[in-house]
Every structure is written in structure tokens, then in C-alpha cells.
Design an enzyme around this catalytic site. Sequence first.
Site, PDB file in Angstrom:
ATOM      1  N   ASP A   1      15.837 110.887 102.393  1.00  0.00           N
ATOM      2  CA  ASP A   1      16.640 110.900 101.168  1.00  0.00           C
ATOM      3  C   ASP A   1      16.933 112.312 100.669  1.00  0.00           C
ATOM      4  O   ASP A   1      16.349 113.291 101.155  1.00  0.00           O
ATOM      5  CB  ASP A   1      15.948 110.073 100.063  1.00  0.00           C
ATOM      6  CG  ASP A   1      14.453 110.373  99.949  1.00  0.00           C
ATOM      7  OD1 ASP A   1      14.003 111.399 100.490  1.00  0.00           O
ATOM      8  OD2 ASP A   1      13.747 109.587  99.308  1.00  0.00           O
TER       9      ASP A   1
ATOM     10  N   ASN B   1       6.190 102.435  91.901  1.00  0.00           N
ATOM     11  CA  ASN B   1       6.817 101.115  91.758  1.00  0.00           C
ATOM     12  C   ASN B   1       7.100 100.483  93.116  1.00  0.00           C
ATOM     13  O   ASN B   1       7.812  99.483  93.203  1.00  0.00           O
ATOM     14  CB  ASN B   1       8.114 101.223  90.924  1.00  0.00           C
ATOM     15  CG  ASN B   1       9.153 102.138  91.558  1.00  0.00           C
ATOM     16  OD1 ASN B   1       8.969 102.620  92.674  1.00  0.00           O
ATOM     17  ND2 ASN B   1      10.244 102.377  90.855  1.00  0.00           N
TER      18      ASN B   1
ATOM     19  N   GLU C   1      14.773 101.757  95.472  1.00  0.00           N
ATOM     20  CA  GLU C   1      14.105 101.350  94.242  1.00  0.00           C
ATOM     21  C   GLU C   1      14.023  99.821  94.140  1.00  0.00           C
ATOM     22  O   GLU C   1      14.778  99.116  94.816  1.00  0.00           O
ATOM     23  CB  GLU C   1      14.912 101.879  93.039  1.00  0.00           C
ATOM     24  CG  GLU C   1      14.916 103.404  92.899  1.00  0.00           C
ATOM     25  CD  GLU C   1      13.669 103.945  92.199  1.00  0.00           C
ATOM     26  OE1 GLU C   1      12.569 103.414  92.409  1.00  0.00           O
ATOM     27  OE2 GLU C   1      13.802 104.928  91.450  1.00  0.00           O
TER      28      GLU C   1
END
Length: 254
Positions: free
Chosen positions: A67, A136, A143
Site C-alpha cells: 500500500d 481493527n 479496512e
Amino acid sequence: MKIVYSKDYDTMARKAANLVGAQILMKPNCVLGLATGSSPIGLYKELIRRYEAGELDFSACHSVNLDEYVGLAKQDPHSYAYFMNDNLFSHINIPKENTNIPDGTNLDAEDECARYEKVMADLGGIDLQVLGIGHNGHVGFNEPEDCFQKATHCVDLKESTIAANTRFFDKKEDVPRKAYTMGIMSIMNARKIVLLASGESKADIIYRMATGPITPQIPASVLQLHQDVTVFCDEPALSVMLEKAPELVNGRPQ
Ligand code: GLP
């Protein structure tokens, strides 16, 4: 999924380097999928040490990174391109032209994502993918969402991710709000996966990722479906696993 115990961060890094190093020895022209963040820094240091000792040769390797922040140029010290040069590439003999990372300065998301997909396809996919994990459950910058995103895409970063990554910037407002990330399909198509996590703050997500339902709300949980994943953790990152599912933890001294 194999979960491997290490007493501390440095031991974790050395064990992971055994696996990554073996990959390079077995296939010198392998494609390495690489990650940023604090989790793989020790692994990269150990790979550098082994290169300097003449044990590893990266001259035929290629790399693709997971990324990059949208809007940051390679020369920006906060960019992931800069991180990779600083923490690995400039210390080993991988040819710079063999290293690939999404281009944060290409603001045309469709164009950049298509370019990166082609880079990975031309390389024939990833032999070994290194991953960290967000609090998370994000991998790369995939995400939590309602569905798994297959291909390289542009993401709006979650507030919790921005807050977690603020530590690398002067202030929260400086953290980019968007990033390009490899999708779940490229990660899942990697022939081998090595995930690293350290510290107690990762203990809960490691347990949920490894034992909980497979859901895009915890993107890393999809790794339960992969044939060859090794998760290297230090003891604090395994604290919940050791309490709730100790039988799944390998390599802990009795
Ligand atoms: C960032 C990166 C991820 C990384 C995660 C965890 O959000 N995009 O690829 O895995 O942070 O980072 P750390 O290893 O520093 O906890």
C-alpha cells in the site's frame, strides 16, 4: 493457519526471517510482497544482517508492496516508498527497478489501480507475502467493510487507522485520508503468507482474526481460508490466544 510463539520482538523477527530467507534461497527470483509498519522492521533488519553476512542474495528478487498513501511522493519521509528504502531496499542488493509500490502521486485512482494490478499480473503473482495487522483487523489498508475488496483500490482510511498512524506524523491533520492498497484477492493468491504482530494491543485482534468468524468486518479473518499462513507473534500479542486457545499456539516452551 499456524501460529508461532516468540518470547519477544527480536526472536519473532528472527523466526520470520528464517521463513522469508528460506523462500529466497529456494527461489532466488521470487516475488516478495512487502509491508510497512513497525511489525516487520525487525524482520527487515534481520534480512539485512543476513545479506551483509553473505547468507542472502536479493539480486534476482522482485517486490510488490501492499500500500501507499495517496498524495505522498516517494521522497516524502512519511511515504511508504521512503520507509521501504530506508528500512530495507537501500541496505540490500535488490535492483531498485525490481521494487514496486503504488504511486501515491498518481491522483487518478482508476489508472493507478489498473497499473498496479498489471504490475502484479506481469510478475506472475506473489510467492511470499509479508503482512502486519491493524488493530481493527486491516491488512495492507483493506479496512473493515461490508464486503471484501478483491483488487487494488483507493480507500478512505478509518478514523482509528488515522489515529494509530498519527505516531509517524507531527500531527493528526498531516496523516493522509486516502491510500491505495492491494486487494484481498492478490493477498489470498500469494503462495505463502507471513503475518507479524507484536505487543499487547494486538492480542485481541490476533485472537479474533485466527478463531472468529470470517468476515469483511475483520479483513484479516479471511486468512483462515489460506493454505499456507504462518503468524509470528511475541508473547504479549498472544496473551488472549494463550488464555483462550493455547492449543493453537506452536513453539511455546513448556
Ligand atoms: C498500517 C499499514 C499496514 C500495517 C498496519 C499495522 O496501517 N498500512 O500494512 O500492517 O499499519 O502497523 P504496525 O505494524 O505498525 O502495527
